[in-house]
Design a protein around this motif. Structure first.
Motif, short mmCIF file in Angstrom:
data_model
loop_
_atom_site.label_atom_id
_atom_site.label_comp_id
_atom_site.label_asym_id
_atom_site.label_seq_id
_atom_site.Cartn_x
_atom_site.Cartn_y
_atom_site.Cartn_z
N VAL A 1 121.14 -10.19 44.59
CA VAL A 1 121.61 -11.28 43.74
C VAL A 1 122.97 -10.93 43.14
CG1 VAL A 1 121.13 -12.59 41.63
CG2 VAL A 1 119.29 -12.13 43.25
N PHE B 1 124.05 -23.41 42.20
CA PHE B 1 122.70 -22.89 42.09
C PHE B 1 121.86 -23.65 41.05
CE2 PHE B 1 124.52 -18.95 44.07
CZ PHE B 1 123.76 -19.03 45.23
N ILE C 1 120.74 -26.86 42.67
CA ILE C 1 119.67 -26.66 43.66
C ILE C 1 118.33 -26.46 42.96
CG2 ILE C 1 118.80 -25.06 45.42
CD1 ILE C 1 121.73 -24.62 46.26
N VAL C 2 118.33 -25.64 41.90
CA VAL C 2 117.08 -25.37 41.17
C VAL C 2 116.59 -26.62 40.48
CG1 VAL C 2 116.07 -24.04 39.29
CG2 VAL C 2 117.61 -22.92 40.89
#
Length: 198
Positions: free
Chosen positions: A177, A56, A59-60
């Motif tokens: 989440v 993650f 990706i960010v």
């Protein structure tokens, strides 16, 4: 005698004045680079299953860099209108004795004022305050409650006028989440005061 400001396209200062929007892509680029470096230098245990905790953040970080480049190119290709840049710089830099001279071009000033970008300080203050509250409350309250507070506060700061709907939506997003991290990645987010409940 009326004095007119210099042509808006003259010199490097005027070039940058029409491209003040580059500040946002620059901040986004710095965020992406810092996040990328932090992700690459992260200590990952050898027994962590794929995809692991670096997915993650990677990706960010990539998204931040890509959006920073796209926004920067857009600002460079389509800068602020010359009238807006001239009006903004003239009203902030001109001494008070020249204020009536600037007001002489009434029609141009009105047109520029109509298209002049305005900042929303309350929204920015609300978002920053919500993020600070989230950081402070994450460990004691846990992810589920502090994450819901984060989503609710940001939506209110950005202009949502449905507080009850926002509460339920924020809890749903925060729960999603939580499930994604625990079931999908095998990672536990801080439980806080709800420890032992979930």
């Amino acid at each position: 005698m009326t004095t007119h400001p210099a042509p808006p396209d003259a010199g490097p200062a005027a070039y940058l004045r029409r491209r003040t929007g580059l500040i946002v892509p620059l901040l986004l680029l710095v965020t992406g680079v810092v996040l990328g470096v932090g992700t690459l230098t992260m200590d990952v245990p050898a027994n962590v299953a794929s995809p692991g905790p670096q997915l993650f953040p990677t990706i960010v970080a990539v998204a931040c860099v890509v959006f920073a480049v796209l926004l920067g190119v857009d600002v460079l290709r389509r800068p602020e209108p010359a009238q807006v840049a001239a009006l903004t710089s003239a009203t902030t830099e001109a001494p008070p004795t020249q204020a009536h001279d600037i007001a002489d071009g009434a029609e141009e000033a009105e047109d520029a004022e109509a298209t002049r970008p305005r900042s929303n300080r309350w929204a920015v203050t609300g978002v920053v305050g919500t993020v600070v509250a989230f950081i402070v409350l994450l460990v004691p309250l846990g992810w589920l409650l502090s994450g819901a507070l984060l989503f609710w506060g940001v939506s209110r700061a950005l202009g949502s006028r449905r507080p009850v709907f926002d509460v339920f939506l924020s809890i749903a997003i925060s729960s999603t989440v939580q499930l994604a991290f625990s079931a999908g990645l095998g990672l536990s987010l801080p439980p806080g005061i709800l420890a032992g409940v979930f």
